[in-house]
Design a protein around this motif. Sequence first.
Motif, PDB file in Angstrom:
ATOM      1  N   UNK A 480       0.822  -1.203   0.000  1.00 40.65           N
ATOM      2  CA  UNK A 480       0.000   0.000   0.000  1.00 40.65           C
ATOM      3  C   UNK A 480       0.860   1.258   0.000  1.00 40.65           C
ATOM      4  N   UNK A 481       1.946   1.254   0.764  1.00 42.35           N
ATOM      5  CA  UNK A 481       2.852   2.403   0.790  1.00 42.35           C
ATOM      6  C   UNK A 481       3.474   2.641  -0.580  1.00 42.35           C
ATOM      7  N   UNK A 482       3.888   1.537  -1.250  1.00 46.28           N
ATOM      8  CA  UNK A 482       4.472   1.681  -2.587  1.00 46.28           C
ATOM      9  C   UNK A 482       3.454   2.256  -3.571  1.00 46.28           C
ATOM     10  N   UNK A 483       2.179   1.848  -3.446  1.00 46.03           N
ATOM     11  CA  UNK A 483       1.143   2.390  -4.335  1.00 46.03           C
ATOM     12  C   UNK A 483       0.951   3.881  -4.083  1.00 46.03           C
ATOM     13  N   UNK A 484       0.948   4.264  -2.797  1.00 46.93           N
ATOM     14  CA  UNK A 484       0.782   5.680  -2.465  1.00 46.93           C
ATOM     15  C   UNK A 484       1.952   6.495  -3.021  1.00 46.93           C
ATOM     16  N   UNK A 485       3.159   5.979  -2.905  1.00 50.58           N
ATOM     17  CA  UNK A 485       4.313   6.685  -3.450  1.00 50.58           C
ATOM     18  C   UNK A 485       4.189   6.856  -4.963  1.00 50.58           C
ATOM     19  N   UNK A 486       3.786   5.776  -5.651  1.00 52.63           N
ATOM     20  CA  UNK A 486       3.608   5.875  -7.104  1.00 52.63           C
ATOM     21  C   UNK A 486       2.545   6.904  -7.455  1.00 52.63           C
ATOM     22  N   UNK A 487       1.456   6.924  -6.686  1.00 53.29           N
ATOM     23  CA  UNK A 487       0.397   7.904  -6.954  1.00 53.29           C
ATOM     24  C   UNK A 487       0.900   9.322  -6.722  1.00 53.29           C
ATOM     25  N   UNK A 488       1.704   9.540  -5.680  1.00 56.92           N
ATOM     26  CA  UNK A 488       2.256  10.868  -5.436  1.00 56.92           C
ATOM     27  C   UNK A 488       3.162  11.311  -6.575  1.00 56.92           C
ATOM     28  N   UNK A 489       3.961  10.398  -7.096  1.00 59.51           N
ATOM     29  CA  UNK A 489       4.805  10.745  -8.235  1.00 59.51           C
ATOM     30  C   UNK A 489       3.962  11.103  -9.457  1.00 59.51           C
ATOM     31  N   UNK A 490       2.882  10.339  -9.666  1.00 59.75           N
ATOM     32  CA  UNK A 490       1.989  10.656 -10.793  1.00 59.75           C
ATOM     33  C   UNK A 490       1.351  12.020 -10.607  1.00 59.75           C
ATOM     34  N   UNK A 491       0.972  12.350  -9.374  1.00 60.91           N
ATOM     35  CA  UNK A 491       0.365  13.666  -9.116  1.00 60.91           C
ATOM     36  C   UNK A 491       1.374  14.787  -9.374  1.00 60.91           C
ATOM     37  N   UNK A 492       2.617  14.546  -8.964  1.00 59.31           N
ATOM     38  CA  UNK A 492       3.650  15.549  -9.233  1.00 59.31           C
ATOM     39  C   UNK A 492       3.832  15.772 -10.728  1.00 59.31           C
TER      40      UNK A 492
END
Length: 510
Positions: A480-492
């Motif tokens: 779940x943490x890895x998914x959140x990190x990927x989503x944050x990168x996509x948002x950036x």
Amino acid sequence: MAFNFGTPSGTSGTAAATAAPAGGFGGFGTTSTTAGSAFSFSTPANTGTTGFFGSTQNKGFGFGTGFGTTTGTSTGLGTGLGTGLGFGGFNTQQQQQQQQTTLGGLFSQPTQAPAQSNQLINTASALSAPTLLGDERDAILAKWNQLQAFWGTGKGYFNNNIPPVEFTLENPFCRFKAVGYSCMPNNKDEDGLVVLVFNKKETDIRSQQQQLVESLHKVLGGNQTLTVNVEGIKTLPDDQTEVVIYVVERSPNGTSRRVPATTLYAHFEQTNIKTQLQQLGVTLSMTRTELSPAQIKQLLQNPPAGVDPIIWEQAKVDNPDSEKLIPVPMVGFKELLRRLKVQDQMTKQHQTRLDIISEDIGELQKNQTTTMAKIAQYKRKLMDLSHRTLQVLIKQEIQRKSGYAIQADEEQLRVQLDTIQGELNAPTQFKGRLNELMSQIRMQNHFGAVKSEERYYIDGDLLREIKQHLKQQQEGLSHLISIIKDDLEDIKLVEHGLNETIHIRGGIFS
């Protein structure tokens, strides 16, 4: 060919003919000239779907109706039963039939070499060198024919003067094939087990079981010397139900026997009887009898139609239990889906049985706990009664011996008791040890009263399960943490793209 998946054109799946009975149905007096069905992968007459454990299907494998033992003289059900016990439970009548004596479709090898040779040549031409258009498009047509052959459907055009080749799932180039294993029945013909597949749910069959038995008895002519019995009921996929029955025949002298399975099946296969069974909802009927070693050997020696001999040999080698299982070809997705449904059904039945066993075990454990408590109570009661009985015996013996002098055996017993009492009172013997044990018990009770801390012990298996559960939770959190990190990168990235777009638009407007 010896094996086929379905009835080939120009051939019949059975090696027998059924003669219409003369007149109406009168018990088992009506005769049938039906010989045993030839063993093949085609379904005799009926179509339907049932389980792969001892069952047949339109394009499946089954242990249907024996291996086609045909004779020149066909005997009705009456002859098979009336002569067996020596009483006229059924009328006997015979008809002569002009029929070639063979071992059925499996063991009789019809000579179709020219037709098979032409079919093979046409298939090879359609797949490799079609001459339909006479240009480079024939190569594209050959690839299309190959694709159809691999898929197992369609028609292969290759020549203007020759009809196209029909590609089916049975063709040797079809890729959607596999080999599974089915259980072989272990019942004998004398057991008389016949399987009837009804197009009804199991709940309906069980609720109307008595009416079903009465209806089958009427189908058998309503003979009072016959009794229809239900051996078992099992659910099948697609809201179908398998009912295993046997018929018991009683003689006037009081003896009884089961009607052989092949005899009962031959009666059910008569045209008028089959119509009555279809009105009851029967879609398929077959015997449940074991295969002889010769039949099994003949079955395994010849690969089924369309199955590579190498794959068939490997399937025989990989058989986990050659004594109970037999290789079964699975051709096409429909057959695979059917076996998957049957497997799911069997899994549900096993789970249901496990749940019942678990409930029974829980009930037995409760009964065991109650029984152990009662045993302990009865032990205490027995000890109390033993002490009371001993006291009564002592008082009775004292009254009986009152006024008499001490005898020699009593004096000897008194000496022994004094010796035992002395040993118990000795400081270094049992009395010292007993005092030490008593002091330890008092100390434990004292510490137990002062320190009321409770201790818990976890079973090793339970501890491993807890560790495994926590490990899975940790892995889930990490994922779940890895998914959140990927989503944050996509948002950036999206924010960066939006900022660039705003700057570009601002430059244009300026």
